[in-house]
Design an enzyme around this catalytic site. Structure first.
Site, PDB file in Angstrom:
ATOM      1  N   CYS A 242       0.827  -1.206   0.000  1.00 55.84           N
ATOM      2  CA  CYS A 242       0.000   0.000   0.000  1.00 55.84           C
ATOM      3  C   CYS A 242       0.863   1.259   0.000  1.00 55.84           C
ATOM      4  CB  CYS A 242      -0.978  -0.048   1.181  1.00 55.84           C
ATOM      5  SG  CYS A 242      -2.352   1.087   0.994  1.00 55.84           S
TER       6      CYS A 242
ATOM      7  N   HIS B  39      -3.505  -5.655   1.056  1.00 54.40           N
ATOM      8  CA  HIS B  39      -2.822  -5.862   2.345  1.00 54.40           C
ATOM      9  C   HIS B  39      -2.784  -7.336   2.747  1.00 54.40           C
ATOM     10  CE1 HIS B  39      -2.448  -1.671   3.815  1.00 54.40           C
ATOM     11  NE2 HIS B  39      -3.493  -1.448   3.042  1.00 54.40           N
TER      12      HIS B  39
ATOM     13  N   GLU C  77      -0.959  -8.628   4.937  1.00 56.91           N
ATOM     14  CA  GLU C  77      -0.772  -8.725   6.395  1.00 56.91           C
ATOM     15  C   GLU C  77      -2.093  -8.573   7.151  1.00 56.91           C
ATOM     16  OE1 GLU C  77      -0.547  -6.066   4.739  1.00 56.91           O
ATOM     17  OE2 GLU C  77      -0.792  -4.266   5.946  1.00 56.91           O
TER      18      GLU C  77
END
Lengths: 82, 234
Positions: free
Chosen positions: B89, B206, B208
């Site tokens: 990002c 994302h 994560e």
């Protein structure tokens, strides 16, 4: 001391969604004569240089290194004496 | 095999640094440390994550100021040595601004910040980030950005395509590259690219945040498992 005025705009070939949104709103206001809107940035620099040519060079360096992203933006620099 | 250490960069305004740390340290059980943007020693790190957020408030352009943080010179060195870097990002935006990846980010085509689960298609398994995946595999991973409309000129795009540098594309659940799935307007549905040397990956979604089923998806683990697997066999 010189004053540099830097204009940063999206390259002509790139769609400008902010400009498009503003254009749409202007049409809603009835300002139909406005045919196109492009939105950019105006950046003012005070530069301590010995000549206007040198001031312009410094401002252009600033644009190339940070103020504009050459992938998507163009810039113009004008120099005025303070 | 020596223990591999993951480093998570922290800039003023990073806000996915703890998510990345949690993903690596607690879900993947990997040795992980934070690296403040004023630190310049990356000698004890084997893998760098440039996390998401709003470094320096996105002033001027996303990632434009973070690129000049003291640590970034070291990050460039690190990448030049062929060591792996993953930008997520805002991290992707920083890597673009730093010139470690080609292109730039425009505002999303509909001008809105978009936060939702999306589908990505893995386009190449020829990277340490995707070695455990299969080509064409669809992952469900969330996005959260206002400036993720990837742009590059047609010549550069062709280069990316010819060099197999497009790693992820936005697709629908069936893996089709539709206009609708390309919600932010990126050229060629691009969601993630790597450099020519294939050690630097930038992606807008994302992974994560997709580490635990309870949070909607754990498809992000597939990417980190690929990385750890590559380390284990290196």
């Amino acid at each position: 001391m010189y004053k540099a005025t830097v204009n940063v705009t999206l390259r002509k070939s790139i769609l400008d969604p902010k400009g498009k949104a503003a254009h749409h709103a202007l049409q809603n206001l009835g300002l139909n004569e406005i045919e196109n809107v492009r939105i950019g940035k105006l950046i003012k620099l005070d530069i301590d240089a010995e000549s206007p040519e040198r001031a312009k060079k410094i401002a252009e360096d600033a644009c190339n290194q940070l103020l504009a992203n050459e992938v998507m933006e163009d810039f113009t620099v004008t120099i005025d004496e303070q | 095999m020596s223990v591999k250490t993951f480093g998570v960069l922290v800039f003023p305004g990073s806000n996915c640094d703890h998510d990345a740390y949690h993903a690596m340290a607690h879900v993947m059980n990997a040795e992980t440390k934070f690296i403040w943007h004023k630190d310049t020693d990356l000698s004890d790190v084997d893998f760098l994550i440039v996390p998401g957020g709003f470094s320096y408030g996105d002033y001027l352009r996303s990632g434009a100021i973070a690129r000049f943080s003291p640590v970034m010179q070291e990050v460039t060195q690190f990448a030049m040595q062929g060591k792996p870097v993953l930008g997520i990002c805002n991290g992707f935006q920083i890597l673009l601004e730093a010139g470690l990846l080609p292109g730039a980010m425009l505002h999303n085509k509909q001008l809105r910040y978009v936060c939702k689960q999306v589908y990505l298609r893995c386009e190449t398994t020829n990277s340490l980030f995707t070695s455990n995946l299969s080509a064409g595999q669809v992952l469900q991973i969330p996005v959260a950005h206002g400036e993720g409309n990837y742009f590059t000129d047609p010549d550069r795009l062709k280069e990316l395509q010819d060099n197999d540098q497009i790693v992820f594309r936005y697709c629908n659940a069936a893996g089709e590259l539709t206009e609708e799935a390309n919600f932010n307007g990126s050229v060629d549905n691009i969601a993630g690219i790597c450099n020519k040397q294939r050690n630097v990956l930038g992606m807008m979604p994302h992974p994560e945040r997709a580490m635990e089923k309870a949070l909607g998806s754990d498809d992000g683990k597939l990417i980190f498992e690929s990385i750890l697997n590559q380390f284990a066999t290196a």
